[in-house]
Design a protein around this motif. Structure first.
Motif, short mmCIF file in Angstrom:
data_model
loop_
_atom_site.label_atom_id
_atom_site.label_comp_id
_atom_site.label_asym_id
_atom_site.label_seq_id
_atom_site.Cartn_x
_atom_site.Cartn_y
_atom_site.Cartn_z
N ALA A 75 0.84 -1.20 0.00
CA ALA A 75 0.00 0.00 0.00
C ALA A 75 0.87 1.24 0.00
CB ALA A 75 -0.92 0.00 1.22
N MET A 76 1.96 1.19 0.76
CA MET A 76 2.89 2.31 0.81
C MET A 76 3.57 2.50 -0.55
SD MET A 76 3.99 4.67 2.80
CE MET A 76 5.34 5.84 2.87
N GLN A 77 3.86 1.39 -1.22
CA GLN A 77 4.51 1.46 -2.52
C GLN A 77 3.60 2.12 -3.56
OE1 GLN A 77 5.56 -2.77 -2.74
NE2 GLN A 77 7.69 -2.16 -3.01
N VAL A 78 2.33 1.70 -3.58
CA VAL A 78 1.39 2.26 -4.55
C VAL A 78 1.14 3.75 -4.28
CG1 VAL A 78 -0.97 2.18 -5.44
CG2 VAL A 78 0.27 0.05 -4.99
N SER A 79 0.87 4.08 -3.01
CA SER A 79 0.61 5.48 -2.67
C SER A 79 1.85 6.33 -2.88
CB SER A 79 0.12 5.60 -1.22
OG SER A 79 1.10 5.13 -0.32
N GLY A 80 3.01 5.79 -2.51
CA GLY A 80 4.26 6.52 -2.71
C GLY A 80 4.55 6.72 -4.19
N GLY A 81 4.25 5.69 -5.01
CA GLY A 81 4.44 5.81 -6.44
C GLY A 81 3.54 6.87 -7.06
N LEU A 82 2.28 6.91 -6.61
CA LEU A 82 1.35 7.93 -7.10
C LEU A 82 1.84 9.33 -6.73
CD1 LEU A 82 -2.11 6.29 -6.30
CD2 LEU A 82 -1.20 6.82 -8.57
N LEU A 83 2.33 9.44 -5.51
CA LEU A 83 2.84 10.73 -5.04
C LEU A 83 4.05 11.18 -5.86
CD1 LEU A 83 2.65 12.97 -2.90
CD2 LEU A 83 4.12 11.59 -1.44
#
Length: 202
Positions: A75-83
């Protein structure tokens, strides 16, 4: 303990393009326009130290924060990637907003140290980098990458006037665009890793 050269290079490049020292130059020079040369150098020193401290803090204790909030690494990877992708688009399109300078606020701390240098993107990237190599090896590798990047940022701020005179306005813009292109690719890979992580977990 094994030093992970690939993780070191990936983390260093990611943090460098997120912080974007060439793009920081016009902002830094604008915020310190009324400073003397010595005051500008001290501001650069303080901003680099603040950014290093904030990013290092989250790199060390980011996992504990995630566990407390019950947030998974994918979840952190996806949200961090979007950011990171949003930041990359701003760099590519040149739509980054200039920070607002508030009275009675030390510009070296806010907005230079944080959130310009130690922003959500850099924090997320450092936290995710540590997850790739758990244990002392991961902390040491990411820590060394952070030291190298912040040293380069410090050099950019210390010699801001000279660097800008060499790059000129066109060179500064070009450097920001290239950084945005690299960061968009890193963001896409980060989101893909997160999605595959979700699939593997379920």
């Amino acid at each position: 303990m094994v030093f992970d050269l690939n993780l070191f290079l990936t983390t260093a490049v990611t943090l460098f393009v997120i912080v974007d020292p060439p793009g920081l130059l016009p902002v830094f020079l604008g915020l310190t326009n009324s400073f003397t040369l010595e005051q500008r150098k001290r501001a650069g020193d303080k901003a680099s130290a603040v950014a290093f401290g904030v990013i290092a803090l989250f790199a060390l204790f980011g996992r504990q924060i995630l566990d407390y909030l019950q947030v998974s690494v994918p979840a952190m990877q996806v949200s961090g990637g979007l950011l990171l992708l949003l930041i990359a688009l701003e760099l590519l399109m040149g739509h980054g907003e200039d920070p607002v300078l508030h009275d009675n606020v030390n510009v070296a701390i806010v907005p230079l140290g944080t959130p310009l240098m130690a922003g959500p993107g850099a924090i997320a990237a450092s936290m995710l980098a540590v997850q790739k190599a758990p244990g002392l090896a991961g902390y040491v590798t990411v820590g060394l990458a952070l030291v190298v990047v912040m040293f380069l940022v410090w050099l950019f701020l210390r010699f801001a006037e000279r660097i800008r005179s060499v790059l000129r306005e066109g060179g500064t813009v070009l450097a920001s665009r290239i950084a945005g292109l690299l960061l968009s690719a890193i963001a896409a890979q980060m989101m893909a890793d997160g999605i595959f992580g979700f699939i593997a977990a379920h």
